[in-house]
Scaffold this motif. Structure first.
Motif, PDB file in Angstrom:
ATOM      1  N   ALA A  31      26.090 -37.803 -20.295  1.00 31.77           N
ATOM      2  CA  ALA A  31      27.312 -37.450 -20.940  1.00 31.77           C
ATOM      3  C   ALA A  31      28.650 -37.459 -19.592  1.00 31.77           C
ATOM      4  CB  ALA A  31      27.172 -36.074 -21.373  1.00 31.77           C
ATOM      5  N   GLN A  32      28.143 -37.074 -18.791  1.00 35.57           N
ATOM      6  CA  GLN A  32      29.146 -36.851 -17.687  1.00 35.57           C
ATOM      7  C   GLN A  32      29.492 -38.061 -17.100  1.00 35.57           C
ATOM      8  OE1 GLN A  32      27.604 -34.214 -14.416  1.00 35.57           O
ATOM      9  NE2 GLN A  32      29.694 -34.011 -13.681  1.00 35.57           N
ATOM     10  N   ALA A  33      28.469 -39.039 -16.952  1.00 40.12           N
ATOM     11  CA  ALA A  33      28.797 -40.369 -16.326  1.00 40.12           C
ATOM     12  C   ALA A  33      29.740 -41.182 -17.350  1.00 40.12           C
ATOM     13  CB  ALA A  33      27.494 -41.377 -16.251  1.00 40.12           C
ATOM     14  N   HIS A  34      29.731 -40.688 -18.553  1.00 41.09           N
ATOM     15  CA  HIS A  34      30.514 -41.255 -19.662  1.00 41.09           C
ATOM     16  C   HIS A  34      31.744 -40.626 -19.960  1.00 41.09           C
ATOM     17  CE1 HIS A  34      28.114 -45.020 -19.990  1.00 41.09           C
ATOM     18  NE2 HIS A  34      27.117 -44.164 -19.959  1.00 41.09           N
ATOM     19  N   SER A  35      32.205 -39.614 -19.197  1.00 42.49           N
ATOM     20  CA  SER A  35      33.161 -38.577 -19.397  1.00 42.49           C
ATOM     21  C   SER A  35      33.142 -37.943 -20.787  1.00 42.49           C
ATOM     22  CB  SER A  35      34.470 -39.322 -19.624  1.00 42.49           C
ATOM     23  OG  SER A  35      34.541 -39.918 -18.439  1.00 42.49           O
ATOM     24  N   LEU A  36      32.088 -37.916 -21.304  1.00 42.44           N
ATOM     25  CA  LEU A  36      31.706 -36.914 -22.863  1.00 42.44           C
ATOM     26  C   LEU A  36      31.416 -35.365 -22.578  1.00 42.44           C
ATOM     27  CD1 LEU A  36      29.224 -39.726 -24.230  1.00 42.44           C
ATOM     28  CD2 LEU A  36      31.662 -39.238 -24.794  1.00 42.44           C
ATOM     29  N   THR A  37      32.009 -34.748 -23.475  1.00 40.61           N
ATOM     30  CA  THR A  37      31.862 -33.239 -23.275  1.00 40.61           C
ATOM     31  C   THR A  37      30.621 -32.618 -23.976  1.00 40.61           C
ATOM     32  OG1 THR A  37      34.154 -33.117 -23.342  1.00 40.61           O
ATOM     33  CG2 THR A  37      33.225 -31.093 -23.548  1.00 40.61           C
ATOM     34  N   VAL A  38      29.805 -31.919 -23.351  1.00 37.37           N
ATOM     35  CA  VAL A  38      28.692 -31.394 -24.250  1.00 37.37           C
ATOM     36  C   VAL A  38      29.294 -30.037 -24.899  1.00 37.37           C
ATOM     37  CG1 VAL A  38      26.544 -30.273 -24.012  1.00 37.37           C
ATOM     38  CG2 VAL A  38      27.047 -32.119 -22.288  1.00 37.37           C
ATOM     39  N   VAL A  39      29.151 -30.138 -26.347  1.00 36.94           N
ATOM     40  CA  VAL A  39      29.848 -28.998 -27.012  1.00 36.94           C
ATOM     41  C   VAL A  39      28.824 -28.162 -27.432  1.00 36.94           C
ATOM     42  CG1 VAL A  39      30.896 -28.439 -29.447  1.00 36.94           C
ATOM     43  CG2 VAL A  39      31.272 -30.820 -28.450  1.00 36.94           C
ATOM     44  N   ARG A  40      27.529 -28.201 -27.444  1.00 31.46           N
ATOM     45  CA  ARG A  40      26.314 -27.423 -27.549  1.00 31.46           C
ATOM     46  C   ARG A  40      25.192 -28.015 -27.313  1.00 31.46           C
ATOM     47  NH1 ARG A  40      26.553 -27.878 -33.435  1.00 31.46           N
ATOM     48  NH2 ARG A  40      24.314 -28.594 -33.955  1.00 31.46           N
ATOM     49  N   GLU A  41      24.339 -27.300 -26.843  1.00 29.59           N
ATOM     50  CA  GLU A  41      22.718 -27.645 -26.470  1.00 29.59           C
ATOM     51  C   GLU A  41      21.904 -26.757 -27.220  1.00 29.59           C
ATOM     52  OE1 GLU A  41      21.387 -27.179 -22.489  1.00 29.59           O
ATOM     53  OE2 GLU A  41      23.590 -27.109 -22.247  1.00 29.59           O
ATOM     54  N   ASP A  42      20.793 -27.151 -27.902  1.00 32.49           N
ATOM     55  CA  ASP A  42      20.227 -26.462 -28.778  1.00 32.49           C
ATOM     56  C   ASP A  42      18.614 -26.851 -28.396  1.00 32.49           C
ATOM     57  OD1 ASP A  42      18.289 -24.975 -30.401  1.00 32.49           O
ATOM     58  OD2 ASP A  42      19.865 -24.929 -31.997  1.00 32.49           O
TER      59      ASP A  42
END
Length: 519
Positions: free
Chosen positions: A84-95
Motif C-alpha cells: 500500500a505504501q509503495a502505491h501511495s494507498l492509505t490503510v483505513v483498517r486492518e483486521d
C-alpha cells in the motif's frame, strides 16, 4: 523488475446487457478491501471436517482464540501495508481476525497497483456501476498471500428476496396473512423471548424507521426489542420511504425476528450492494466482538453464475469461519424458482448454496385455527414467484447430504452432484404472507426473505434456553428424523417436492419444539 501474477478467480467478463458508458475520474477516491490467506490452514481444515461431520466433541472457538489461531499472519498484513505504501494507498483498517485490510486511494492509484482498468458501465437492470474486465494482478510478495481483492468493481451483486402481495388478490375464504407470532405458534416454536442473544441481520441498502417498529411491536402487544444499526464501510440506516425498495427487506427482517424473539438484541449491518460490501458486512458480523451475534440472517443473494470465483470463495471462507465460531447463518434461497431468475437453465442462489449456511426455502401455508391444515411448495406462477432450490454447480455434496437425490418435476430422481438447496423451509407465499408495517403502510409480504429471519428467530430462542449457541446445525438436522414437517406437494419449476429431502423445501418447515430437542 516486479513480476505480476494474475489473482486466481478474479477474471471478469463484460456482463451481458452492459456496455461501457465512460471513463472513471482518475482522481476519484474509492475503498478496496484485500482478503488474506488464513494461517494454519491445515489445522483449520482438520477442525472443519470434524464440525461438518457433526462431531459432538468439538466446541466452538471464541472470537479471540480464533483470531489468534486462524486469523491472518502478522507478516502477511505487513506485506500488504508495504505494498500500500509503495502505491501511495492509505490503510483505513486492518483486521487480523477477519483477514482483511481496507485500503483507500484514487482510481489511478488502484489501477496502477493492481494492473486493472476501471470504467463506468451501464446495465439495463443494474443501472450504472464501476467495472473492470480481465484479471487483477498482484506482485511476487503478495502472490499466494492475497486471496481476494474486492471493491474495484461496485456493480450490484445481490437482490433482496421479498415480494409484496399485489393489492388486488382478495383472501380466498381463509386467513390469508399471519403475524410472525402466529406463525411461530403454528410452527410450535418453543417458549421464551431470546433474552441474552444477539441476532445479526445483513442489509445491502434501505433502512428502517424507529416509529414503524415501535407501532408494529405495540400493535402485536410485544415488548420492543433493542435494534442497533451498524454501518459497514459507507453503509448506514437510510430509509428511502419506498416500501417496495430495500426498506421492505430491512423492516420485514427486523419485525419478524423482533416479534418472535423480543428479548434478543438485533444488530443490523448496513453496507453497499456490491460483492465487497456484502462480504465485508457478513465478515464484520461474524467477527463482531461488541454485539457478538450467535445467529445471522441474510435475505439477499444472486445466482451462483453471477459471482466471480474469488468472491464466491472469499465469502464461503467467511461462512466457514461462522461455523467454526458456532454462529448459525440462515440464508434465503431465492424467489425465482429453479432458474433463480438467471434466464439460463437451473441455478441456485448464493450465499444460500454455501455448505456452511442453513438455506431457507418457501412454502404456501393454510391454517385453520391454531393448526396447519395444508402446506405445499411456494410456487405462485411466473409472475408471482416461487421458492429457489436446486443443485449447486460451485460446491460439492456436503457429508450430511450424502446419498440424497433431487426429484424432477418430470418424474425420476437424480443423485445430488453438488450441494443441494434448500435445507429447510417456511411460509413464504405473499398470498399467505406476513403482516408487517413498512414506511407507515400496513402490508403483507412474502418471499424466502421472510423464512431466513423466521428460522433465525427460532435459533435465537433455542440458544437462549440452552444458554449456549447451537452453532452449525446442518449435520444434526439431517441426522434427526422427523423434526421438520415434510412437504410432499408442489414444485419450483424443474424440481418437485417428495417424501424426505427435496430441492424445493429441503427437509421441510419447522416443528420448533422438535428442532430444539434435536439440537
Amino acid at each position: 523488475m516486479v513480476t505480476k501474477h494474475p489473482l486466481p478467480g478474479s477474471e471478469r467478463k463484460v456482463e451481458q446487457g452492459s456496455r461501457v458508458v465512460g471513463q472513471c475520474d482518475p482522481a476519484e477516491r474509492i475503498e478496496v478491501f484485500v482478503m488474506l490467506r488464513r494461517q494454519r490452514q491445515a489445522q483449520f481444515d482438520a477442525l472443519m471436517s470434524k464440525i461438518e461431520a457433526g462431531d459432538p466433541g468439538v466446541k466452538p472457538l471464541s472470537r479471540e482464540a480464533f483470531a489468534q489461531e486462524f486469523g491472518a499472519a502478522p507478516d502477511d498484513v505487513a506485506k500488504v501495508k508495504a505494498f500500500a505504501q509503495a502505491h501511495s494507498l492509505t490503510v483505513v483498517r486492518e483486521d487480523v481476525a477477519a483477514r482483511s485490510v481496507l485500503l483507500s486511494g484514487t482510481i489511478e492509484q488502484f489501477q496502477s497497483a493492481f494492473g486493472v482498468k476501471l470504467e463506468h458501465y451501464e446495465h439495463h437492470t443494474a443501472g450504472q456501476f464501476r467495472g473492470r474486465t480481465g484479471t487483477i494482478s498482484v506482485p511476487d510478495d503478495l502472490h499466494g498471500v492475497v486471496e481476494a481483492v474486492l471493491g474495484l468493481d461496485n456493480r450490484p451483486q445481490a437482490r433482496p428476496h421479498f415480494r409484496i402481495r399485489p393489492p388486488f388478490q382478495p383472501a380466498k375464504g381463509h386467513q390469508a396473512s399471519f403475524t410472525p407470532p402466529q406463525l411461530a405458534a403454528l410452527y410450535q416454536f418453543p417458549q421464551g423471548d431470546g433474552k441474552g442473544e444477539c441476532v445479526g441481520i445483513i442489509e445491502l441498502g434501505g433502512g428502517y424507521n424507529a416509529s414503524d417498529l415501535k407501532s408494529y411491536f405495540s400493535s402485536l402487544g410485544v415488548a420492543s426489542p433493542t435494534v442497533k444499526p451498524v454501518g459497514v464501510d459507507q453503509g448506514s440506516n437510510q430509509p428511502s420511504g419506498d416500501p417496495n425498495g430495500p426498506d421492505g427487506e430491512v423492516t420485514l427482517d427486523i419485525e419478524i425476528v423482533g416479534s418472535i424473539a423480543p428479548g434478543a438484541n438485533i444488530a443490523v449491518y448496513f453496507t453497499q450492494n456490491s460483492d465487497a460490501g456484502f462480504i465485508d458486512a457478513v465478515s464484520r458480523a461474524v467477527h463482531d466482538t461488541t454485539n457478538k451475534p450467535s445467529v445471522i440472517s441474510i435475505s439477499w443473494g444472486g445466482p451462483e453464475s453471477s459471482w466471480t470465483s474469488q468472491s464466491l470463495n472469499a465469502f464461503n471462507s467467511v461462512l466457514q469461519t461462522a461455523a467454526a465460531l458456532g454462529v448459525t447463518v440462515c440464508v434465503a434461497s431465492g424467489d425465482s424458482g429453479s432458474s433463480d431468475g438467471s434466464g439460463s437453465g437451473n441455478q441456485v442462489d448464493f450465499p444460500a448454496s454455501s455448505p456452511y449456511v442453513l438455506a431457507c426455502g418457501g412454502t404456501n401455508l393454510t391454517a385453520s385455527g391454531t393448526s396447519i391444515s395444508h402446506e405445499v411448495v411456494w410456487n405462485d406462477g411466473a409472475q408471482g414467484g416461487a421458492t429457489g432450490g436446486g443443485v449447486s454447480k460451485a460446491f460439492p455434496v456436503p457429508v450430511w447430504q450424502t446419498g440424497l437425490s433431487a426429484s424432477s418435476t418430470h418424474g425420476g430422481a437424480t443423485a445430488l452432484s453438488g450441494r443441494g438447496v434448500p435445507d429447510v423451509a417456511g411460509d413464504a407465499s405473499p398470498v399467505t404472507g406476513y403482516s408487517v408495517l413498512i414506511d407507515g403502510e400496513q402490508t403483507v409480504v412474502g418471499g424466502t426473505s421472510a423464512v431466513a429471519p423466521l428460522w433465525a428467530a427460532l435459533i435465537a430462542l433455542i440458544n437462549a434456553s440452552k444458554g449456549q449457541p447451537v452453532g452449525f446445525i446442518n449435520p444434526k438436522l439431517y441426522k434427526a428424523q422427523g423434526v421438520c414437517r415434510d412437504i410432499t406437494q408442489g414444485n419450483n419449476g424443474s424440481f418437485a417436492a417428495t417424501a424426505g429431502w427435496d430441492a424445493c423445501t429441503g427437509l421441510g418447515s419447522p416443528n420448533g419444539q422438535k428442532v430444539a430437542a434435536a439440537l
